[in-house]
Design a protein around this motif. Structure first.
Motif, short mmCIF file in Angstrom:
data_model
loop_
_atom_site.label_atom_id
_atom_site.label_comp_id
_atom_site.label_asym_id
_atom_site.label_seq_id
_atom_site.Cartn_x
_atom_site.Cartn_y
_atom_site.Cartn_z
N PRO A 195 0.83 -1.12 0.02
CA PRO A 195 0.04 -0.13 -0.02
C PRO A 195 0.94 1.39 0.10
CG PRO A 195 -0.46 -1.33 1.95
CD PRO A 195 0.85 -2.01 1.24
N PRO A 196 0.80 2.18 -1.15
CA PRO A 196 1.44 3.42 -0.86
C PRO A 196 1.35 4.43 0.39
CG PRO A 196 0.00 3.09 -2.94
CD PRO A 196 -0.23 2.09 -2.13
N GLU A 197 0.07 3.95 0.68
CA GLU A 197 -0.49 4.67 2.16
C GLU A 197 0.76 4.69 3.15
OE1 GLU A 197 -3.88 4.16 -0.56
OE2 GLU A 197 -2.40 2.58 0.55
N LEU A 198 1.50 3.42 3.24
CA LEU A 198 2.50 3.31 4.17
C LEU A 198 3.46 4.52 4.26
CD1 LEU A 198 3.65 -0.63 3.54
CD2 LEU A 198 2.36 0.50 5.46
N SER A 199 3.49 5.37 3.15
CA SER A 199 4.45 6.57 3.24
C SER A 199 3.93 7.47 4.00
CB SER A 199 4.34 6.85 1.74
OG SER A 199 3.13 7.44 1.37
N SER A 200 2.61 7.34 4.72
CA SER A 200 2.37 8.38 5.81
C SER A 200 2.90 8.13 7.02
CB SER A 200 0.84 8.43 5.80
OG SER A 200 0.22 7.11 6.37
N LEU A 201 3.66 6.91 7.11
CA LEU A 201 4.31 6.59 8.59
C LEU A 201 5.79 7.19 8.36
CD1 LEU A 201 3.11 2.88 8.41
CD2 LEU A 201 2.21 4.92 9.78
N THR A 202 5.86 8.25 8.50
CA THR A 202 7.14 9.10 8.28
C THR A 202 8.22 8.93 9.28
OG1 THR A 202 6.15 10.94 9.43
CG2 THR A 202 5.98 11.07 6.68
N LYS A 203 7.83 8.42 10.44
CA LYS A 203 8.76 7.99 11.45
C LYS A 203 9.16 6.41 11.36
CE LYS A 203 7.55 11.98 14.50
NZ LYS A 203 8.48 12.78 14.20
N LEU A 204 8.80 5.67 10.70
CA LEU A 204 8.78 4.50 10.46
C LEU A 204 10.47 4.20 10.31
CD1 LEU A 204 7.53 1.88 10.41
CD2 LEU A 204 7.43 1.81 7.88
N GLU A 205 10.97 3.41 11.07
CA GLU A 205 12.38 3.01 11.00
C GLU A 205 12.78 1.64 10.23
OE1 GLU A 205 14.53 3.65 14.48
OE2 GLU A 205 14.12 5.63 14.58
N GLN A 206 11.96 0.61 10.44
CA GLN A 206 11.98 -0.84 9.80
C GLN A 206 10.61 -1.06 9.23
OE1 GLN A 206 13.34 -3.54 12.55
NE2 GLN A 206 14.83 -2.24 13.40
N LEU A 207 10.69 -1.63 7.93
CA LEU A 207 9.72 -2.09 7.07
C LEU A 207 10.11 -3.48 6.77
CD1 LEU A 207 6.78 -1.92 5.95
CD2 LEU A 207 8.01 -0.55 3.67
N ASP A 208 9.24 -4.49 7.31
CA ASP A 208 9.78 -5.99 7.08
C ASP A 208 8.31 -6.50 6.57
OD1 ASP A 208 10.18 -8.45 6.89
OD2 ASP A 208 11.55 -8.53 8.81
N LEU A 209 8.30 -6.66 5.05
CA LEU A 209 7.26 -7.39 4.65
C LEU A 209 7.71 -8.66 4.10
CD1 LEU A 209 5.41 -4.25 3.18
CD2 LEU A 209 4.71 -5.61 5.21
N GLU A 210 8.80 -9.21 4.40
CA GLU A 210 9.43 -10.35 3.62
C GLU A 210 8.48 -11.72 3.76
OE1 GLU A 210 13.38 -11.17 5.02
OE2 GLU A 210 14.29 -9.73 3.47
N THR A 211 8.49 -12.69 2.98
CA THR A 211 7.86 -13.94 2.95
C THR A 211 6.51 -13.82 2.87
OG1 THR A 211 10.02 -14.69 4.07
CG2 THR A 211 8.12 -16.14 3.59
N ASN A 212 6.03 -13.15 1.81
CA ASN A 212 4.60 -12.88 1.83
C ASN A 212 4.10 -13.46 0.26
OD1 ASN A 212 3.10 -11.59 4.21
ND2 ASN A 212 4.93 -10.48 4.13
N SER A 213 3.01 -12.79 -0.10
CA SER A 213 2.65 -12.98 -1.54
C SER A 213 2.29 -11.66 -2.27
CB SER A 213 1.47 -14.19 -1.39
OG SER A 213 1.86 -15.24 -1.06
N LEU A 214 3.15 -10.54 -1.98
CA LEU A 214 3.06 -9.33 -2.39
C LEU A 214 3.26 -9.27 -3.74
CD1 LEU A 214 4.33 -7.38 0.88
CD2 LEU A 214 1.93 -7.67 0.02
N GLY A 215 2.84 -8.80 -4.54
CA GLY A 215 2.88 -8.34 -5.86
C GLY A 215 2.81 -6.97 -6.55
N GLY A 216 3.16 -6.85 -7.75
CA GLY A 216 3.15 -5.46 -8.27
C GLY A 216 4.38 -4.85 -8.00
N SER A 217 4.63 -3.56 -8.22
CA SER A 217 5.83 -3.10 -8.20
C SER A 217 6.04 -2.32 -6.73
CB SER A 217 5.90 -1.66 -9.29
OG SER A 217 4.89 -0.75 -8.90
N ILE A 218 7.49 -1.85 -6.43
CA ILE A 218 7.65 -1.04 -5.30
C ILE A 218 7.11 0.50 -5.35
CG2 ILE A 218 9.59 -0.34 -3.58
CD1 ILE A 218 11.19 -2.74 -4.86
N PRO A 219 6.18 0.76 -4.40
CA PRO A 219 5.68 2.07 -4.58
C PRO A 219 6.74 3.22 -4.36
CG PRO A 219 4.57 0.59 -2.89
CD PRO A 219 5.71 0.19 -3.34
#
Length: 125
Positions: free
Chosen positions: A8-32
């Motif tokens: 979800p491009p909306e993750l970009s609203s989490l401006t203080k986020l330091e770690q984003l771990d979405l490994e080992t899923n079934s996510l598709g499409g491009s990197i936003p």
């Protein structure tokens, strides 16, 4: 995890986020491209999904990034030169994709290290 769909491009609203771990899923499409707004990000783990398309040059906006894990996806194209400008980057995992071209000399600040199981290069294609 068993997440599916696109990142979800909306993750970009989490401006203080330091770690984003979405490994080992079934996510598709491009990197936003919107993820480049996460300027505090230090750890980006998107490996072992079904992501497609090119690696965004906008990843260079992550000035604090230490780790980029994009291995085991279906990414294509060349590795952006801009990623080499992230001077804090110590680990870049890109293996098991459909990437092409060669890596520029500017990536030589990434080093290999040994693990008990096998030699792991921090820059894996």
């Amino acid at each position: 995890n068993s997440l599916s769909g696109s990142i979800p491009p909306e993750l970009s609203s989490l401006t203080k986020l330091e770690q984003l771990d979405l490994e080992t899923n079934s996510l598709g499409g491009s990197i936003p491209l919107e993820l480049s707004r996460l300027t505090q990000l230090q750890y980006l783990a998107l490996g072992s999904n079904s992501l497609t398309g090119a690696i965004p040059t906008e990843l260079a906006s992550f000035e604090r990034l230490l780790y980029i894990g994009l291995a085991a996806n279906r990414l294509s194209g060349s590795v952006p030169l801009s990623i080499a400008q992230i001077t804090t980057l110590t680990t870049l995992l890109l293996h098991d994709n459909a990437l092409s071209g060669t890596l520029p000399v500017s990536y030589t600040h990434l080093r290999a290290h040994e693990t008990p199981e096998h030699l792991v290069c921090r820059l894996l294609l």
